[in-house]
Motif scaffolding. Sequence first.
Motif, PDB file in Angstrom:
ATOM      1  N   SER A  20     -21.126 -27.258   5.495  1.00 25.08           N
ATOM      2  CA  SER A  20     -20.713 -26.563   6.886  1.00 25.08           C
ATOM      3  C   SER A  20     -19.446 -26.775   7.338  1.00 25.08           C
ATOM      4  CB  SER A  20     -21.740 -26.723   7.893  1.00 25.08           C
ATOM      5  OG  SER A  20     -21.968 -28.226   8.051  1.00 25.08           O
ATOM      6  N   LEU A  21     -18.976 -27.866   6.908  1.00 23.41           N
ATOM      7  CA  LEU A  21     -17.639 -28.404   7.415  1.00 23.41           C
ATOM      8  C   LEU A  21     -16.535 -27.634   6.624  1.00 23.41           C
ATOM      9  CD1 LEU A  21     -15.268 -30.158   8.533  1.00 23.41           C
ATOM     10  CD2 LEU A  21     -15.855 -31.751   6.887  1.00 23.41           C
ATOM     11  N   TYR A  22     -16.829 -27.457   5.184  1.00 28.13           N
ATOM     12  CA  TYR A  22     -15.848 -26.876   4.295  1.00 28.13           C
ATOM     13  C   TYR A  22     -15.736 -25.455   4.484  1.00 28.13           C
ATOM     14  CZ  TYR A  22     -15.380 -31.627   2.510  1.00 28.13           C
ATOM     15  OH  TYR A  22     -15.175 -32.866   2.481  1.00 28.13           O
ATOM     16  N   GLU A  23     -17.043 -24.772   4.922  1.00 26.38           N
ATOM     17  CA  GLU A  23     -17.246 -23.285   5.148  1.00 26.38           C
ATOM     18  C   GLU A  23     -16.522 -22.738   6.157  1.00 26.38           C
ATOM     19  OE1 GLU A  23     -21.154 -22.520   5.232  1.00 26.38           O
ATOM     20  OE2 GLU A  23     -21.470 -22.336   2.961  1.00 26.38           O
ATOM     21  N   LYS A  24     -16.193 -23.693   7.067  1.00 26.48           N
ATOM     22  CA  LYS A  24     -15.242 -23.267   8.339  1.00 26.48           C
ATOM     23  C   LYS A  24     -13.873 -23.946   8.564  1.00 26.48           C
ATOM     24  CE  LYS A  24     -19.578 -23.458  10.838  1.00 26.48           C
ATOM     25  NZ  LYS A  24     -20.492 -23.988  11.869  1.00 26.48           N
ATOM     26  N   ASN A  25     -13.456 -25.238   7.672  1.00 27.86           N
ATOM     27  CA  ASN A  25     -12.496 -25.742   7.886  1.00 27.86           C
ATOM     28  C   ASN A  25     -11.568 -25.727   6.682  1.00 27.86           C
ATOM     29  OD1 ASN A  25     -10.666 -27.891   8.259  1.00 27.86           O
ATOM     30  ND2 ASN A  25     -11.881 -28.831  10.024  1.00 27.86           N
ATOM     31  N   GLU A  26     -10.569 -24.877   6.919  1.00 20.71           N
ATOM     32  CA  GLU A  26      -9.648 -24.797   5.588  1.00 20.71           C
ATOM     33  C   GLU A  26      -8.821 -26.118   5.406  1.00 20.71           C
ATOM     34  OE1 GLU A  26      -5.624 -22.402   4.862  1.00 20.71           O
ATOM     35  OE2 GLU A  26      -7.364 -21.064   4.899  1.00 20.71           O
ATOM     36  N   GLU A  27      -8.435 -26.905   6.356  1.00 17.61           N
ATOM     37  CA  GLU A  27      -7.589 -28.120   6.311  1.00 17.61           C
ATOM     38  C   GLU A  27      -8.741 -28.903   5.476  1.00 17.61           C
ATOM     39  OE1 GLU A  27      -4.199 -29.879   6.442  1.00 17.61           O
ATOM     40  OE2 GLU A  27      -4.543 -27.878   7.185  1.00 17.61           O
ATOM     41  N   VAL A  29     -10.777 -28.563   3.649  1.00 18.27           N
ATOM     42  CA  VAL A  29     -10.803 -28.147   2.176  1.00 18.27           C
ATOM     43  C   VAL A  29      -9.493 -28.870   1.403  1.00 18.27           C
ATOM     44  CG1 VAL A  29     -10.801 -26.105   0.397  1.00 18.27           C
ATOM     45  CG2 VAL A  29     -12.419 -26.295   2.452  1.00 18.27           C
ATOM     46  N   LYS A  30      -8.295 -28.558   2.117  1.00 21.52           N
ATOM     47  CA  LYS A  30      -7.096 -28.980   1.572  1.00 21.52           C
ATOM     48  C   LYS A  30      -7.003 -30.435   1.393  1.00 21.52           C
ATOM     49  CE  LYS A  30      -4.261 -25.154   3.725  1.00 21.52           C
ATOM     50  NZ  LYS A  30      -3.027 -24.972   4.551  1.00 21.52           N
ATOM     51  N   GLN A  31      -7.546 -31.301   2.234  1.00 21.60           N
ATOM     52  CA  GLN A  31      -7.183 -32.814   2.391  1.00 21.60           C
ATOM     53  C   GLN A  31      -8.318 -33.347   1.491  1.00 21.60           C
ATOM     54  OE1 GLN A  31      -6.589 -34.740   6.258  1.00 21.60           O
ATOM     55  NE2 GLN A  31      -5.188 -32.910   6.695  1.00 21.60           N
ATOM     56  N   HIS A  32      -9.488 -32.747   1.597  1.00 23.01           N
ATOM     57  CA  HIS A  32     -10.591 -33.637   0.918  1.00 23.01           C
ATOM     58  C   HIS A  32     -10.859 -33.191  -0.509  1.00 23.01           C
ATOM     59  CE1 HIS A  32     -12.570 -34.112   4.958  1.00 23.01           C
ATOM     60  NE2 HIS A  32     -11.455 -34.987   5.192  1.00 23.01           N
ATOM     61  N   LEU A  33     -10.802 -31.875  -0.794  1.00 19.50           N
ATOM     62  CA  LEU A  33     -11.220 -31.230  -2.143  1.00 19.50           C
ATOM     63  C   LEU A  33     -10.030 -30.822  -2.947  1.00 19.50           C
ATOM     64  CD1 LEU A  33     -13.960 -28.750  -0.863  1.00 19.50           C
ATOM     65  CD2 LEU A  33     -13.862 -31.210  -1.196  1.00 19.50           C
ATOM     66  N   ILE A  34      -9.009 -30.061  -2.441  1.00 19.97           N
ATOM     67  CA  ILE A  34      -7.980 -29.616  -3.365  1.00 19.97           C
ATOM     68  C   ILE A  34      -6.995 -30.651  -3.617  1.00 19.97           C
ATOM     69  CG2 ILE A  34      -5.876 -27.958  -3.458  1.00 19.97           C
ATOM     70  CD1 ILE A  34      -7.304 -26.166  -1.521  1.00 19.97           C
ATOM     71  N   GLY A  35      -6.616 -31.500  -2.653  1.00 19.52           N
ATOM     72  CA  GLY A  35      -5.733 -32.697  -2.968  1.00 19.52           C
ATOM     73  C   GLY A  35      -6.255 -33.621  -4.098  1.00 19.52           C
ATOM     74  N   GLU A  36      -7.606 -33.938  -3.868  1.00 20.53           N
ATOM     75  CA  GLU A  36      -8.060 -34.741  -5.051  1.00 20.53           C
ATOM     76  C   GLU A  36      -7.904 -34.363  -6.585  1.00 20.53           C
ATOM     77  OE1 GLU A  36     -12.085 -37.620  -5.408  1.00 20.53           O
ATOM     78  OE2 GLU A  36     -11.962 -35.891  -3.953  1.00 20.53           O
TER      79      GLU A  36
END
Length: 290
Positions: A20-27, A29-36
């Motif tokens: 639910s967090l990642y479905e609403k919060n693009e930032e 997604v960037k910090q927690h998922l894409i960067g990793e």
Amino acid sequence: MEELRKAIISVARKVRAHRSLYEKNEEAVKQHLIGEIFQALGWDWNNPEEVRPEERTEDGRADYALILDGNVFAYVEAKNLGVNILKNDKPLRQLGRYCFNSGVRYGILTNGAVWIALKAFEEGSRLSDRILLITNIEEESLNKLVLKLSLLSKSRIWDIERLTSLLKALELSFAGLRKEGYSEEMLIEYLTSKGGTNLVPVEDLTGTEAPKAAYVYDNGWKLLPLPERSIKGVLLAVLLYMEKNSHGPQKEEIRKAYEHIRAMTISPRTALEILKKLEEEERLRISVEL
């Protein structure tokens, strides 16, 4: 590859736990998922000489620019997990415009789970024709994800067109041969078997052989180091393999069996009988190179 494997597992776990967090919060997604993922791919995510956030283009700002040899090699566009980037082509077209108008050849679109790599321009081609790679962390096997995402690594992205072309050719050939009736197991064994070696299944041994190497089938034939060139050495090698892939009490039992057999004198025929029993009970496939 191991760092990438760990990162994919970590990202998949975060997506399951905090969807639910990642479905609403693009930032997020960037910090927690894409960067990793990009860190595991060898990109120094906090180094502006390799990664630049909010890179200005004529059509707006790309979320990231990947830099190689001082030049922008690819733009990265991020969306939240609620954006279905497989069905909604607006983000991909937006990324394509960023790339085309800046003369940047490649683009990467991701919502943290789905990853799409795009060749930005090619005369006479449609957008769909220029998609190089699509992978989905929530749907594909871990090995497939590692292989596909590795093509975006800093060390391999230079060759992304050639490598994705080879991968697509392999997938088409594999699918074609499966339709012709060849089993998946047979095809994998064909692709992974060592050319020029004489691999003999344990069931075909007599006990008089002096093996050069031992192999166990685990998504392809894996070489097992031999403690000694004998059937007993093969047995010890297989026990070490089993121990490595076991947990808890079973792991301890296998270690004790290994130590016991290593210290005792057993005939090749006895060692061979134990190997055959292990094959049957543990559903292993063991071969030796003679």
